[in-house]
Structure formats: structure tokens, C-alpha cells
Design an enzyme around this catalytic site. Structure first.
Site, PDB file in Angstrom:
ATOM      1  N   PRO A  10      41.952  43.596  42.803  1.00 49.60           N
ATOM      2  CA  PRO A  10      40.625  44.154  43.278  1.00 49.60           C
ATOM      3  C   PRO A  10      40.050  44.005  44.430  1.00 49.60           C
ATOM      4  CG  PRO A  10      40.453  42.631  41.616  1.00 49.60           C
ATOM      5  CD  PRO A  10      41.391  42.943  41.880  1.00 49.60           C
ATOM      6  N   ASN A  11      39.896  45.556  45.344  1.00 45.28           N
ATOM      7  CA  ASN A  11      39.310  45.362  46.734  1.00 45.28           C
ATOM      8  C   ASN A  11      40.374  45.765  47.736  1.00 45.28           C
ATOM      9  OD1 ASN A  11      36.481  45.661  45.639  1.00 45.28           O
ATOM     10  ND2 ASN A  11      36.840  43.712  45.195  1.00 45.28           N
ATOM     11  N   ARG A  18      37.331  45.849  55.490  1.00 47.83           N
ATOM     12  CA  ARG A  18      36.713  44.553  54.759  1.00 47.83           C
ATOM     13  C   ARG A  18      37.032  42.967  55.097  1.00 47.83           C
ATOM     14  NH1 ARG A  18      38.508  41.230  48.908  1.00 47.83           N
ATOM     15  NH2 ARG A  18      36.539  40.501  49.362  1.00 47.83           N
ATOM     16  N   TYR A  23      40.499  38.796  56.395  1.00 45.79           N
ATOM     17  CA  TYR A  23      41.084  39.783  56.126  1.00 45.79           C
ATOM     18  C   TYR A  23      42.474  40.215  56.826  1.00 45.79           C
ATOM     19  CZ  TYR A  23      39.360  38.130  51.963  1.00 45.79           C
ATOM     20  OH  TYR A  23      38.527  37.640  50.725  1.00 45.79           O
ATOM     21  N   ASN A  75      49.141  39.409  44.625  1.00 41.60           N
ATOM     22  CA  ASN A  75      47.712  39.462  44.778  1.00 41.60           C
ATOM     23  C   ASN A  75      46.550  40.224  44.331  1.00 41.60           C
ATOM     24  OD1 ASN A  75      45.454  39.140  46.977  1.00 41.60           O
ATOM     25  ND2 ASN A  75      46.139  39.947  48.694  1.00 41.60           N
ATOM     26  N   ALA A  78      40.185  38.942  43.422  1.00 39.94           N
ATOM     27  CA  ALA A  78      39.220  37.927  42.584  1.00 39.94           C
ATOM     28  C   ALA A  78      39.222  37.899  41.662  1.00 39.94           C
ATOM     29  CB  ALA A  78      37.877  38.941  42.424  1.00 39.94           C
ATOM     30  N   HIS A  81      40.946  33.955  39.918  1.00 40.03           N
ATOM     31  CA  HIS A  81      39.518  32.666  38.741  1.00 40.03           C
ATOM     32  C   HIS A  81      39.176  33.470  37.959  1.00 40.03           C
ATOM     33  CE1 HIS A  81      40.006  32.562  43.805  1.00 40.03           C
ATOM     34  NE2 HIS A  81      39.503  33.676  43.982  1.00 40.03           N
ATOM     35  N   ASP A  88      48.335  35.613  31.009  1.00 39.71           N
ATOM     36  CA  ASP A  88      48.988  36.188  29.587  1.00 39.71           C
ATOM     37  C   ASP A  88      50.151  37.027  29.411  1.00 39.71           C
ATOM     38  OD1 ASP A  88      47.215  34.015  28.119  1.00 39.71           O
ATOM     39  OD2 ASP A  88      46.241  35.380  26.847  1.00 39.71           O
ATOM     40  N   GLU A  99      52.360  34.199  43.640  1.00 39.28           N
ATOM     41  CA  GLU A  99      50.951  34.470  44.530  1.00 39.28           C
ATOM     42  C   GLU A  99      51.068  34.156  44.986  1.00 39.28           C
ATOM     43  OE1 GLU A  99      47.006  32.251  42.920  1.00 39.28           O
ATOM     44  OE2 GLU A  99      48.519  31.274  42.126  1.00 39.28           O
ATOM     45  N   HIS A 101      48.135  35.024  48.501  1.00 36.88           N
ATOM     46  CA  HIS A 101      46.833  35.136  48.863  1.00 36.88           C
ATOM     47  C   HIS A 101      46.600  35.466  50.618  1.00 36.88           C
ATOM     48  CE1 HIS A 101      45.303  34.390  45.026  1.00 36.88           C
ATOM     49  NE2 HIS A 101      46.103  33.199  45.175  1.00 36.88           N
ATOM     50  N   SER A 103      44.128  34.597  52.676  1.00 39.97           N
ATOM     51  CA  SER A 103      42.923  33.555  53.289  1.00 39.97           C
ATOM     52  C   SER A 103      43.555  32.587  52.312  1.00 39.97           C
ATOM     53  CB  SER A 103      41.828  34.136  53.007  1.00 39.97           C
ATOM     54  OG  SER A 103      41.585  34.132  51.679  1.00 39.97           O
ATOM     55  N   ARG A 108      38.140  28.313  51.084  1.00 43.51           N
ATOM     56  CA  ARG A 108      37.018  28.402  50.671  1.00 43.51           C
ATOM     57  C   ARG A 108      36.433  27.807  49.821  1.00 43.51           C
ATOM     58  NH1 ARG A 108      38.772  34.834  50.631  1.00 43.51           N
ATOM     59  NH2 ARG A 108      36.318  34.923  50.992  1.00 43.51           N
ATOM     60  N   ARG A 112      36.762  29.656  44.147  1.00 45.48           N
ATOM     61  CA  ARG A 112      38.027  30.516  45.110  1.00 45.48           C
ATOM     62  C   ARG A 112      39.014  29.409  44.524  1.00 45.48           C
ATOM     63  NH1 ARG A 112      36.703  35.249  46.365  1.00 45.48           N
ATOM     64  NH2 ARG A 112      34.311  35.614  47.926  1.00 45.48           N
TER      65      ARG A 112
END
Length: 151
Positions: A10-11, A18, A23, A75, A78, A81, A88, A99, A101, A103, A108, A112
Site C-alpha cells: 500500500p501507498n 509522497r 522515500y 516491499n 504498512a 507491521h 501466511d 523483504e 524497504h 527507509s 523510525r 515500524r
């Protein structure tokens, strides 16, 4: 040909607009086009999606088996978390994943710093802005190619 799946949560469709200080200024499309070019030079197939919907990401992870994906770069945004369901899904397909990210989530807010994925990922790349994607792609290709040699 190594088959790599890049999932964006998301986002991330808002990259470039943003919080650019956090970012970066590149859009997800720009980042992904760059990765497609890198993958092509390495003889790899890169497929990427972005979704703000958890169920679409889950369905894409499930479909990775049928699509013979060898490694996933994820990535989760949100969902990092919050999403036991995505965790699963990744465990259910048993495809190695990295994984990712933009940032450094460890520098943070406290919430996060919690990831539902880090302990099951084969690696984690964070904190390098858009270059995090390139680093993750190089690592994914190396991991997948080592897997082929071992198998």
C-alpha cells in the site's frame, strides 16, 4: 531464465509524490522500469505489481507457484507491521523472498520496527531509498541462481 516477482504494498503507488525527503523523488514506475532493464541484462524475467489491497497481494503470492516464480522481492509497505495473512501466504508457497524497504524501518517510529516478515525472509534490504530495489534485485538473482546450482 530466472523468474523474479516484485510485490509492492500500500501507498507505494504514491512514490515520487509522497514524502520525497523520506522515500525519494522516483515513481514506482520509474523504479520498476529500471529494474526490468537490469533484469533483462542478467537474463531474468521480472514481473511487478503494486496493490493497496491485501487480498490482491495474497492472490499474487499464491499464483507465484503456477507462474514458476523462483524468488520474490517484497516491499510490504504498512502491511509490514500488520499482516499475518501475507506472512501466511508467503509461508504457504515456500518461495524464498527478500523483504525490502526504502527507509530504514529500524530508525523510525517504534511500531515500524516490528516486521511480520523479517524472520522468514532470506534477506532484508532497507534504508537506501530507490537503490534498495536495485540491491534487492541483484541479491534475488544471485540467490535464485545459487539455488539452481544447488538443486
Amino acid at each position: 531464465m530466472t523468474n523474479v516477482l516484485l510485490l509492492n504494498g500500500p501507498n507505494l503507488n504514491m512514490l515520487g509524490m509522497r514524502e520525497p525527503k523520506l522515500y525519494g523523488n522516483e515513481s514506482l514506475s520509474d523504479i520498476s522500469k529500471n529494474l526490468e532493464s537490469i533484469a533483462a541484462t542478467k537474463g531474468c524475467q521480472l514481473t511487478w505489481i503494486q496493490s493497496n489491497a491485501e487480498h490482491e497481494l495474497i492472490e499474487t503470492i499464491h499464483g507465484a507457484l503456477t507462474n514458476k516464480v523462483e524468488i520474490i522481492i517484497f516491499n510490504p509497505g504498512a502491511f509490514t507491521h500488520t499482516s499475518i495473512a501475507l506472512r501466511d501466504a508467503l509461508l504457504s508457497v515456500d518461495i524464498p523472498f527478500i523483504e525490502l524497504h526504502l527507509s530504514n524501518i529500524h530508525r523510525r517510529e517504534e511500531f515500524r520496527k516490528i516486521s511480520y516478515f523479517s524472520d522468514i525472509a532470506c534477506g532484508i534490504v532497507c534504508g537506501f531509498g530507490p537503490m534498495s530495489y536495485e540491491l534487492a534485485l541483484h541479491a534475488a538473482i544471485e540467490k535464485a541462481q545459487l539455488g539452481k546450482k544447488a538443486g
